[in-house]
Design a protein around this motif. Structure first.
Motif, PDB file in Angstrom:
ATOM      1  N   GLU A 105       0.832  -1.218  -0.075  1.00  0.00           N
ATOM      2  CA  GLU A 105       0.069   0.008   0.071  1.00  0.00           C
ATOM      3  C   GLU A 105       0.870   1.125  -0.031  1.00  0.00           C
ATOM      4  N   SER A 106       2.037   1.389   0.852  1.00  0.00           N
ATOM      5  CA  SER A 106       2.735   2.502   0.895  1.00  0.00           C
ATOM      6  C   SER A 106       3.613   2.716  -0.238  1.00  0.00           C
ATOM      7  N   LEU A 107       3.926   1.658  -1.223  1.00  0.00           N
ATOM      8  CA  LEU A 107       4.552   1.628  -2.267  1.00  0.00           C
ATOM      9  C   LEU A 107       4.116   2.700  -3.229  1.00  0.00           C
ATOM     10  N   TYR A 108       2.646   2.722  -3.269  1.00  0.00           N
ATOM     11  CA  TYR A 108       2.144   3.890  -4.135  1.00  0.00           C
ATOM     12  C   TYR A 108       1.481   5.055  -3.298  1.00  0.00           C
ATOM     13  N   GLY A 109       1.380   4.869  -1.981  1.00  0.00           N
ATOM     14  CA  GLY A 109       0.853   5.761  -1.179  1.00  0.00           C
ATOM     15  C   GLY A 109       1.864   6.610  -0.428  1.00  0.00           C
ATOM     16  N   SER A 110       2.813   6.627  -0.419  1.00  0.00           N
ATOM     17  CA  SER A 110       4.028   7.538   0.147  1.00  0.00           C
ATOM     18  C   SER A 110       4.990   7.937  -0.860  1.00  0.00           C
ATOM     19  N   PHE A 111       5.766   9.089  -0.281  1.00  0.00           N
ATOM     20  CA  PHE A 111       6.757   9.484  -1.252  1.00  0.00           C
ATOM     21  C   PHE A 111       7.702   8.388  -1.639  1.00  0.00           C
ATOM     22  N   GLY A 112       8.206   8.554  -2.809  1.00  0.00           N
ATOM     23  CA  GLY A 112       8.823   7.312  -3.239  1.00  0.00           C
ATOM     24  C   GLY A 112      10.292   7.237  -2.860  1.00  0.00           C
ATOM     25  N   LEU A 113      10.955   8.475  -2.627  1.00  0.00           N
ATOM     26  CA  LEU A 113      12.432   8.496  -2.255  1.00  0.00           C
ATOM     27  C   LEU A 113      12.486   8.386  -0.619  1.00  0.00           C
ATOM     28  N   TRP A 114      11.461   8.236   0.163  1.00  0.00           N
ATOM     29  CA  TRP A 114      11.949   8.198   1.543  1.00  0.00           C
ATOM     30  C   TRP A 114      11.055   7.057   2.352  1.00  0.00           C
ATOM     31  N   PHE A 115      11.320   6.621   3.373  1.00  0.00           N
ATOM     32  CA  PHE A 115      11.088   5.363   3.965  1.00  0.00           C
ATOM     33  C   PHE A 115       9.485   5.586   4.609  1.00  0.00           C
ATOM     34  N   ASP A 116       8.730   4.616   4.667  1.00  0.00           N
ATOM     35  CA  ASP A 116       7.505   4.869   5.371  1.00  0.00           C
ATOM     36  C   ASP A 116       7.292   3.213   6.074  1.00  0.00           C
ATOM     37  N   ASN A 117       7.368   3.438   7.255  1.00  0.00           N
ATOM     38  CA  ASN A 117       7.045   2.177   8.266  1.00  0.00           C
ATOM     39  C   ASN A 117       8.222   0.999   7.713  1.00  0.00           C
ATOM     40  N   PRO A 118       9.308   1.035   7.729  1.00  0.00           N
ATOM     41  CA  PRO A 118      10.381   0.281   6.832  1.00  0.00           C
ATOM     42  C   PRO A 118       9.900  -1.259   7.668  1.00  0.00           C
ATOM     43  N   ARG A 119      10.014  -2.045   6.704  1.00  0.00           N
ATOM     44  CA  ARG A 119       9.787  -3.612   6.783  1.00  0.00           C
ATOM     45  C   ARG A 119      10.537  -4.421   5.980  1.00  0.00           C
ATOM     46  N   LEU A 120      11.795  -4.107   5.952  1.00  0.00           N
ATOM     47  CA  LEU A 120      12.379  -5.071   4.677  1.00  0.00           C
ATOM     48  C   LEU A 120      12.550  -6.598   5.032  1.00  0.00           C
ATOM     49  N   TRP A 121      12.833  -6.905   6.275  1.00  0.00           N
ATOM     50  CA  TRP A 121      13.135  -8.371   6.616  1.00  0.00           C
ATOM     51  C   TRP A 121      11.825  -9.193   6.502  1.00  0.00           C
ATOM     52  N   HIS A 122      10.846  -8.473   6.623  1.00  0.00           N
ATOM     53  CA  HIS A 122       9.337  -9.273   6.527  1.00  0.00           C
ATOM     54  C   HIS A 122       9.156  -9.210   5.136  1.00  0.00           C
ATOM     55  N   ASN A 123       9.393  -8.280   4.375  1.00  0.00           N
ATOM     56  CA  ASN A 123       9.159  -8.226   2.770  1.00  0.00           C
ATOM     57  C   ASN A 123       9.905  -9.318   2.163  1.00  0.00           C
ATOM     58  N   LEU A 124      11.295  -9.473   2.664  1.00  0.00           N
ATOM     59  CA  LEU A 124      12.136 -10.278   2.127  1.00  0.00           C
ATOM     60  C   LEU A 124      11.844 -11.771   2.418  1.00  0.00           C
ATOM     61  N   SER A 125      11.437 -11.859   3.629  1.00  0.00           N
ATOM     62  CA  SER A 125      10.905 -13.095   4.230  1.00  0.00           C
ATOM     63  C   SER A 125       9.690 -13.761   3.080  1.00  0.00           C
ATOM     64  N   GLN A 126       8.785 -12.715   2.846  1.00  0.00           N
ATOM     65  CA  GLN A 126       7.827 -13.279   1.776  1.00  0.00           C
ATOM     66  C   GLN A 126       8.250 -13.528   0.506  1.00  0.00           C
ATOM     67  N   VAL A 127       8.992 -12.701   0.151  1.00  0.00           N
ATOM     68  CA  VAL A 127       9.795 -13.024  -1.288  1.00  0.00           C
ATOM     69  C   VAL A 127      10.496 -14.439  -1.209  1.00  0.00           C
ATOM     70  N   PHE A 128      11.227 -14.733  -0.306  1.00  0.00           N
ATOM     71  CA  PHE A 128      11.847 -16.115  -0.362  1.00  0.00           C
ATOM     72  C   PHE A 128      10.942 -17.326  -0.414  1.00  0.00           C
ATOM     73  N   THR A 129       9.794 -16.812   0.468  1.00  0.00           N
ATOM     74  CA  THR A 129       8.940 -18.058   0.960  1.00  0.00           C
ATOM     75  C   THR A 129       7.825 -18.271   0.001  1.00  0.00           C
ATOM     76  N   TYR A 130       7.540 -17.226  -0.806  1.00  0.00           N
ATOM     77  CA  TYR A 130       6.130 -17.366  -1.755  1.00  0.00           C
ATOM     78  C   TYR A 130       6.225 -18.523  -2.688  1.00  0.00           C
TER      79      TYR A 130
END
Length: 286
Positions: free
Chosen positions: A44-69
């Motif tokens: 949601e924040s990928l399109y709903g926030s400023f593209g060049l700044w962080f918004d509630n960072p959740r890198l490890w959660h995202n990467l875990s989803q990528v690797f397990t999908y």
């Protein structure tokens, strides 16, 4: 003396050069920065926030989803890319070194004709060869196999060209003659003397071929039909196309692209010292 050096170092031309290089670095690094920021965001924040700044960072959660999908399909794609790019680049570098050295130091009939064919191969785009390769590999039963992608990746006309030019300049004839007089075989001369002298060129060929194979999309698209054999590039495109039906695949595609940049950056940082070594070798006078 110090003040004079400071005045010399602050010349307008030097300031303009540094400013230009800083702008160029920012221009090339901006997409990497955006990708890093986007990989930390939710869908949601990928399109709903400023593209060049962080918004509630959740890198490890995202990467875990990528690797397990999809039953851990992304790690399989990553291993496939490492196989294609790693093995293909190593074999292409060795073949280019052998061919370039032979064209540079051996005299045989048809040598220049062979070299012109190599130059013609440099000018041919890889996309123009994908369909003929598919038809040929289909007849011998190598389509939809790892060999269908790996074998074409082992050939690098540019690598042969670069190795010939470098071997002519960096491998002295008297050194080869001295090794032959000492009783060394041609294979030993190539393995122990020539490869060491050609290290900067070989690193360049390896890195160029590694990046080319890693980013290659069209050849795997033509050769492969089993998604378990896909490289990262082809796999991420399949996720992107399916994002209309499964919204979270958009974020998974961004996270997968972020991970795919890391091996290229590591290879560049690790191998650049060999370039520096090659550049300084020629500056030392005997």
């Amino acid at each position: 003396m110090t003040a004079a050096r400071m005045r010399t170092g602050l010349r307008p031309g030097r300031i303009l050069l540094v400013a230009f290089l800083a702008l160029a670095a920012g221009y090339f690094l901006l997409p990497v920065y955006w990708l890093t920021v986007a990989a930390t965001k939710s869908n949601e924040s990928l399109y709903g926030s400023f593209g060049l700044w962080f918004d509630n960072p959740r890198l490890w959660h995202n990467l875990s989803q990528v690797f397990t999908y999809n039953d851990h399909i992304y790690p399989r794609w990553a291993l496939n890319s490492l196989l294609y790019a790693g093995a293909g680049a190593v074999l292409a570098t060795l073949l280019s070194a052998a061919a370039g050295f032979a064209l540079a130091k051996y005299r045989f009939r048809g040598r220049e004709a062979v070299f012109k064919c190599v130059l013609a191969g440099v000018l041919l785009p890889s996309t123009a060869l994908a369909l003929p390769l598919y038809l040929m590999f289909n007849k011998i039963g190598l389509t939809n196999t790892y060999w269908g992608v790996l074998i074409p990746s082992m050939v690098s006309p540019f690598g042969v060209y670069l190795c010939r030019i470098y071997a002519e300049a960096a491998v002295p004839d008297n050194l080869l003659e001295a090794a032959r007089v000492d009783g060394a075989s041609e294979e030993r001369i190539f393995g122990t003397v020539v490869l060491r002298l050609m290290t900067p060129a070989l690193v360049t060929v390896f890195l160029f071929q590694f990046v080319h194979i890693w980013n290659n999309y069209f050849l795997p698209l033509v050769m492969l039909s089993d998604d378990r054999k896909y490289p990262i590039t082809l796999g991420l495109v399949t996720w992107e196309r399916a994002a209309d039906r499964t919204a979270e695949l958009t974020q998974y595609t961004v996270g997968g692209a972020f991970v795919s940049v890391i091996p290229l950056a590591v290879a560049m940082l690790v191998l650049q010292r060999y370039w520096r070594t090659g550049l300084t070798e020629g500056s030392v006078k005997e």
